[in-house]
Design an enzyme around this catalytic site. Structure first.
Site, mmCIF file in Angstrom:
data_model
loop_
_atom_site.group_PDB
_atom_site.id
_atom_site.type_symbol
_atom_site.label_atom_id
_atom_site.label_comp_id
_atom_site.label_asym_id
_atom_site.label_seq_id
_atom_site.Cartn_x
_atom_site.Cartn_y
_atom_site.Cartn_z
ATOM 1 N N ASP A 160 -5.553 -4.496 6.584
ATOM 2 C CA ASP A 160 -4.950 -3.462 5.749
ATOM 3 C C ASP A 160 -5.113 -2.129 6.505
ATOM 4 O O ASP A 160 -5.940 -2.035 7.424
ATOM 5 C CB ASP A 160 -5.698 -3.415 4.408
ATOM 6 C CG ASP A 160 -5.330 -2.210 3.581
ATOM 7 O OD1 ASP A 160 -4.124 -1.976 3.396
ATOM 8 O OD2 ASP A 160 -6.246 -1.498 3.113
ATOM 9 N N ASP A 183 -4.498 1.580 4.833
ATOM 10 C CA ASP A 183 -5.025 2.671 4.007
ATOM 11 C C ASP A 183 -6.355 2.288 3.379
ATOM 12 O O ASP A 183 -6.444 1.309 2.630
ATOM 13 C CB ASP A 183 -4.022 3.044 2.917
ATOM 14 C CG ASP A 183 -2.772 3.655 3.514
ATOM 15 O OD1 ASP A 183 -2.908 4.672 4.218
ATOM 16 O OD2 ASP A 183 -1.681 3.102 3.313
HETATM 17 C C1 XBP Z 1 -1.750 1.747 0.256
HETATM 18 C C2 XBP Z 1 -0.767 2.342 -0.638
HETATM 19 C C3 XBP Z 1 0.222 3.288 -0.086
HETATM 20 C C4 XBP Z 1 -0.368 4.614 0.317
HETATM 21 C C5 XBP Z 1 0.728 5.624 0.517
HETATM 22 O O1 XBP Z 1 -2.234 0.541 -0.318
HETATM 23 O O2 XBP Z 1 -0.747 2.051 -1.812
HETATM 24 O O3 XBP Z 1 1.193 3.507 -1.059
HETATM 25 O O4 XBP Z 1 -1.206 5.085 -0.717
HETATM 26 O O5 XBP Z 1 1.677 5.187 1.417
HETATM 27 P P1 XBP Z 1 -2.870 -0.629 0.602
HETATM 28 P P2 XBP Z 1 3.248 5.353 1.123
HETATM 29 O O6 XBP Z 1 -3.973 -0.018 1.389
HETATM 30 O O7 XBP Z 1 -3.389 -1.628 -0.387
HETATM 31 O O8 XBP Z 1 -1.767 -1.189 1.470
HETATM 32 O O9 XBP Z 1 3.437 6.687 0.460
HETATM 33 O O10 XBP Z 1 3.900 5.266 2.478
HETATM 34 O O11 XBP Z 1 3.640 4.225 0.194
HETATM 35 MG MG MG Z 2 -6.009 -0.335 1.333
#
Ligand code: XBP
Ligand code: MG
Length: 255
Positions: A9, A11
């Site tokens: 993952d 973020d």
């Molecule tokens: C990450 C997200 C993303 C980011 C923002 O979740 O939910 O939406 O917060 O990115 P994970 P975008 O780590 O579970 O993948 O604005 O590009 O969507």
């Molecule tokens: Mg995440």
């Protein structure tokens, strides 16, 4: 089966992006549009229950500002805001404002040296991933990952398993030869629904999430001189995430 593949993952896992990255980028987009919306650190914890930036904007309006009715329609408004938010977020990445989490670069290098295959499964926008890698590990690092599965490429974002299933299909690997790395409830629901053994590194937003399905829960990947804390599971004698530790965890979860 032997361990061949690590799926990451982005973020919250590779980098602590949400509080001081995505959140202020959303706020900059709102400010630029003349809106007095301010997504505070506290409210953002609730907004993070929804993955995807466009989806998050729509959730915010529906829950907190139900009378807000943009002329173009809410879906179109969210797309427009999100484009600007991505612009501001990429600017922050290019300025080097968002570092990798402790131990990530070391682990990726060790995995590459050992011939493990690497992939990414994230709900964020593809450019957000490549800019992060480029800014932190150099341009060539984008090629370290055989598959960067991101954003709207699948119909359903996490917690659905789609993005992990897509990444594995692209790489031609089975769940039984992979380990996944996540940081959140939505993330581990996605990875474990795709039958992936999952190691969690928490952050301030996700520390209290339910990780009962995780193989191991840590506060970080760690380095030899800055060890991790084990929050759930057994890390043996390890003090940071090494390939030895990954092999131990992987072996434990093989049928
Ligand atoms: C990450 C997200 C993303 C980011 C923002 O979740 O939910 O939406 O917060 O990115 P994970 P975008 O780590 O579970 O993948 O604005 O590009 O969507
Ligand atoms: Mg995440």
């Amino acid at each position: 089966m032997a361990l061949t593949t690590l799926l990451f993952d982005v973020d919250g896992t590779l980098a602590d992006t949400e509080r001081d990255g995505h959140r202020p980028a959303f706020n900059k987009a709102f400010c630029e549009a003349g809106l007095d919306w301010d997504w505070s650190v506290e409210i953002y914890a609730d907004l993070l229950t929804v993955t995807g930036g466009k989806e998050r904007i729509r959730y915010f309006v529906e829950k907190y500002l139900p009378d807000f009715a943009p002329a173009e329609g809410l879906a179109e408004f969210a797309v427009r805001m999100h484009k600007r938010k991505t612009h501001f977020y990429l600017e922050m990445l290019q300025n080097g404002e968002i570092p990798l989490r402790n131990g990530v670069a070391r682990l990726l290098n060790e995995a590459r040296a050992a011939g493990l295959r690497l992939g990414i499964a994230t709900t964020t926008t593809p450019d957000n991933v490549t800019y992060l890698l480029q800014a932190t590990l150099g341009k060539e690092s984008i090629g370290w990952f055989e598959c960067i599965a991101a954003g709207d490429i699948v119909p359903q974002k996490k917690p659905a398993p789609d993005i992990y299933l897509y990444a594995m299909q692209q790489m031609g690997v089975q769940p039984g030869e992979c380990l996944a790395f996540e940081d959140s409830d939505n993330g581990i629901r996605s990875s474990t629904s795709a039958n992936l053994t999952t190691i969690v590194t928490v952050n301030d937003y996700t520390r209290d999430h339910d990780f009962s399905r995780a193989a191991l829960v840590l506060d970080q990947f760690g380095e030899p001189d800055t060890p991790f804390a084990v929050l759930q599971g057994d890390a043996g004698m390890a003090t940071c995430v090494t390939l030895d530790l990954l092999q131990q965890v992987f072996a434990r979860y093989q049928a």
